[in-house]
Design a protein around this motif. Structure first.
Motif, short mmCIF file in Angstrom:
data_model
loop_
_atom_site.label_atom_id
_atom_site.label_comp_id
_atom_site.label_asym_id
_atom_site.label_seq_id
_atom_site.Cartn_x
_atom_site.Cartn_y
_atom_site.Cartn_z
N CYS A 122 0.83 -1.21 0.00
CA CYS A 122 0.00 0.00 0.00
C CYS A 122 0.87 1.26 0.00
CB CYS A 122 -0.93 -0.02 1.20
SG CYS A 122 -2.12 1.33 1.23
N ARG A 123 1.98 1.24 0.74
CA ARG A 123 2.85 2.41 0.78
C ARG A 123 3.54 2.66 -0.56
NH1 ARG A 123 4.14 0.20 5.91
NH2 ARG A 123 5.98 -0.82 5.00
N GLU A 135 -0.37 8.02 -4.58
CA GLU A 135 -1.65 8.50 -4.09
C GLU A 135 -2.66 8.69 -5.23
OE1 GLU A 135 -1.05 12.02 -1.81
OE2 GLU A 135 -0.42 10.93 -0.01
N ARG A 176 -4.07 4.00 -3.68
CA ARG A 176 -3.75 3.74 -2.27
C ARG A 176 -5.02 3.77 -1.43
NH1 ARG A 176 0.81 7.40 0.49
NH2 ARG A 176 1.97 6.53 -1.30
#
Length: 779
Positions: free
Chosen positions: A147-148, A152, A215
């Motif tokens: 996820c990181r 975005e 994300r």
């Protein structure tokens, strides 16, 4: 320009460079590569988790096989010992006593090789312990890391006509040549611009540019282990673990109870054989005891083989569901990113974009203003401190019920205990065992037991330790100490001591210690006694009833002071573990600051309604007798199954807790008061307890109140001690105390030479102490 298509193409190409819609490239290849990386990362974590669970399961199977082998070994050894006694023509009391002691020793031997091994094995596969926590943590880290790594925001371009594969290209890269060919055909500037705008509008209707948030989408679709609500498979694993733990606990509890019963039967047979008229059925009873022991151990070994199968199956099912979540999530994310957003979702998306832009702007502005802001903060802090100093003001922290009967009409504890003759033998043992001897029936005190273990290891490491277990009467102090002692086994010598009478002075304590520790000579004074205690080998000293060292009169503190001096002088060599009731401890704290002499104090509180219910139902379950809870209309039983029986059970335990206020000793008495046995159906019935009427306590006079308060604060008193406290003659004290016995508030225990002690009736500990505290007589 009108006649120069080359110049028109150059102008329109420059215009497109500033057009975000036409010039920004599709980022689907980046998304596909990131999703593939997520898939590989999570798959690898799942494979490692499966390997770890399989390894743990194999270790558990190996330990269970070794445990089963220990049980079979115990079967063979005990069968050999029983057969050796049975093969003799005449049963001898010595052989029977030796057989009982051997069976008791086998319990401790099995405890180290069965119970401890099972506990360690189960702790390794606990839902909140390793390795499952490691498995879930590794999966969580895999998803979190993925996820990181996601950006975005991504731009995806969709062709509504599905004629072109965008595949990372911009709309201009796909359609640019066609637009230029149609717009730049030798027309004038305005005509070419209008053609370009019309073609651009057609492209906007054909292509959809989506600014998505991968994300945020992945966070929204994370697997259940990373969400607040655990997955069904994890809940099933937790349920399977609780069932497995309960099965192991029941297995060991049944094993230990039957072995202890067999040891008691052997001792009883030894006493009967040594009598003048021996029981002719003794051999048959011994054969039955041997058969019960063999069947119990064999059945326990067989149960170990299949006990953990549901737990391992639940673990595998958890991994299967997690892998299914992985495939579903990775297929769902692209579909979710490409769907049409509703107006609320678009608003939230725009709000998040603005928030990100605001954070970037704030971060940049903060970096520029950091030095001036710090200077301003320091100046304000100095100004504020100077203002407070001038003003002299410093900052300060701011901080409908049924009445059963009156107390005096209730049966005495002796009368209630006499009723147990009508119950089955196993029920008499389970509900009249008094303080627990081991942890098998311990409920609600596991944390205290673990604290005692840790303090014991701390003392073994050479640290100074002395422990006081303090709590109200009936809160389980003796049971806790018994469980602690039973788990020590043969690790270290344990001296279990009891102060059976109130000591008066230092000399009596010295003489008593000489008997306790079998000293070569009676010390002349306390200093010599301390020196001899320091020469003893390391040991655990358990002393109960230290309230018998204190008396509130002239010279009454001498014994307790001398005892505390011994604890302080020898606790590097000896681990002192003492128990004391709550109110005598409070008095000693007020008079002597007793807590400074004990490095650790364990406060045992009265049980909750749930703990009381679980403790009684656990004993009832061990008895294997069914029980029916009755309602109030002439004792007729409700349906055994369904809400009615559950409601009656809850109501009974609510009334029981209200009557006993968490005092387990009182709860057992009230339980026996309401428990009946129906021989025709071989079942137990529990009559409703109802509410007790404590209004008679308000009619006591002041002298009676103070007498009760002093008895509670001392633990117990005899007539002479009461007379010395209240400065009256012994006859008057005895009359007052006997009157309180007739009111059922005190119980009398006879002693040697006609002396006896008066103490509070455990049935009424809670209401009496509550009344005295309400009147500020008892603190």
């Amino acid at each position: 320009m009108a006649g120069d298509p080359t110049n028109c193409r150059k102008q329109l190409t420059g215009l497109v460079r500033r057009d975000i819609f036409l010039n920004q490239a599709d980022q689907r290849p980046l998304l596909d590569s990131l999703l593939a990386k997520i898939d590989a990362t999570v798959k690898k974590a799942l494979e490692q988790a499966e390997e770890q669970l399989n390894q743990t399961g194999q270790q558990l199977d190996d330990e269970l096989n070794e445990t089963a082998a220990q049980l079979h070994k115990a079967v063979a050894q005990l069968a050999e010992e029983f057969n050796a006694v049975l093969n003799d023509e005449a049963l001898s009391p010595e052989a029977m006593s030796r057989l009982g002691r051997s069976t008791e020793a086998r319990i401790l031997w099995l405890y180290d090789r069965v119970r401890n091994r099972l506990d360690k094995a189960l702790r390794r596969i606990a839902p909140k312990g390793r390795p499952l926590s490691d498995v879930m943590q590794s999966l969580a880290e895999a998803w979190s890391q993925s996820c990181r790594e996601l950006p975005e925001e991504l731009l995806l371009i969709l062709d509504r006509q599905h004629e072109n594969q965008v595949a990372g290209r911009s709309i201009w890269q796909i359609e640019g040549s066609r637009v230029l060919d149609q717009a730049c055909t030798g027309h004038g500037f305005f005509t070419s611009r209008l053609l370009y705008l019309r073609l651009r509008q057609q492209l906007r209707r054909r292509y959809k540019a989506i600014r998505c948030e991968p994300r945020e989408t992945l966070n929204r679709h994370l697997p259940a282990p990373l969400q607040k609500d655990p997955p069904a498979a994890l809940l099933q694993y937790q349920k399977a673990y609780e069932e497995t733990t309960g099965a192991f606990a029941d297995l060991w509890r049944n094993l230990r109870f039957n072995l202890e019963t067999a040891a008691e039967d052997c001792s009883q047979l030894a006493s009967e054989i040594s009598s003048k008229e021996p029981d002719p059925s003794a051999r048959q009873r011994l054969e039955e005891t041997a058969r019960v022991v063999s069947d119990t151990l064999t059945r326990a070994a067989e149960q170990l083989a299949t006990a953990t199968a549901p737990l391992k199956q639940a673990g595998q099912q958890l991994l299967v569901e997690l892998d299914h979540d992985r495939s579903e999530i990775l297929a769902l994310i692209p579909r979710d990113l490409q769907r049409e957003l509703r107006w609320k979702e678009r608003a939230q998306h725009n709000q998040r974009r603005l928030a990100r832009a605001w954070r970037r702007w704030c971060d940049q502005g903060r970096k520029k203003l950091e030095q001036p802001r710090q200077a301003l903060t320091d100046w304000l802090a100095k100004t504020t401190a100077f203002g407070q100093h001038i003003s002299g003001k410093g900052g300060r922290p701011v901080g409908r019920e049924e009445t059963l009967q009156n107390l005096s009409n209730l049966p005495t504890p002796e009368e209630i205990m006499a009723r147990t003759a009508t119950l089955p033998p196993v029920c008499r043992r389970l509900f009249t065992i008094g303080a627990l001897k081991n942890r098998e029936f311990l409920v609600g005190k596991e944390d205290h037991l673990e604290s005692l273990r840790e303090l014991f290891h701390r003392w073994q490491e050479g640290r100074l330790c002395s422990i006081a277990v303090v709590g109200p009467n009936g809160s389980g102090k003796t049971s806790l100490i018994n469980c602690f002692q039973s788990e020590l086994g043969n690790q270290i010598p344990v001296h279990r001591l009891d102060i059976d009478h109130r000591l008066r002075g230092e000399s009596q304590l010295i003489e008593l210690c000489s008997q306790w520790f079998e000293l070569p000579s009676v010390p002349k004074n306390l200093i010599e006694l301390e020196e001899q205690l320091r020469q003893l080998p390391p040991a655990v000293i358990i002393i109960e009833n230290i309230h018998r060292l204190l008396l509130r009169n002239t010279g009454g503190l001498e014994s307790i002071r001398a005892f505390l001096g011994l604890v302080l002088a020898s606790r590097r060599r000896l681990l002192w573990v003492v128990t004391c009731r709550k109110y005598p401890w409070q008095r000693m704290q007020y008079l002597l600051q007793v807590d400074r002499y004990f490095s650790h104090q364990l406060q045992t509180l009265l049980g909750t309604q749930t703990e009381m219910r679980d403790a009684l139902m656990l004993r009832l379950q061990t008895s294997s007798y069914p029980a029916k809870f009755l309602k109030n209309d002439h004792g007729k039983a409700m349906k055994k199954n369904g809400l009615d029986q559950n409601a009656l059970q809850e109501r009974f335990f609510a009334d029981l807790f209200a009557a006993s206020r968490g005092n387990m000793q009182a709860a057992l008495y009230y339980w026996l008061l309401c428990l009946d046995y129906d021989k025709t159906i071989e079942s137990l019935t529990v009559r409703p307890l109802g509410k007790l009427d404590y209004s008679s306590l308000r009619s006591l006079d002041r002298q009676q109140f103070y007498t009760l308060a002093e008895i509670i604060a001392h633990g117990e008193l005899n007539a002479d001690e009461h007379a010395s406290i209240f400065a009256c003659d012994s006859l008057r004290s005895r009359m007052l105390l006997d009157h309180l016995v007739q009111l059922n508030l005190l119980v009398f225990e006879s002693g040697d030479n006609g002396a006896g002690r008066y103490q509070l009736n455990p049935l009424f500990f809670a209401p009496v102490t509550a009344t005295l505290e309400g009147r500020n007589i008892l603190q």
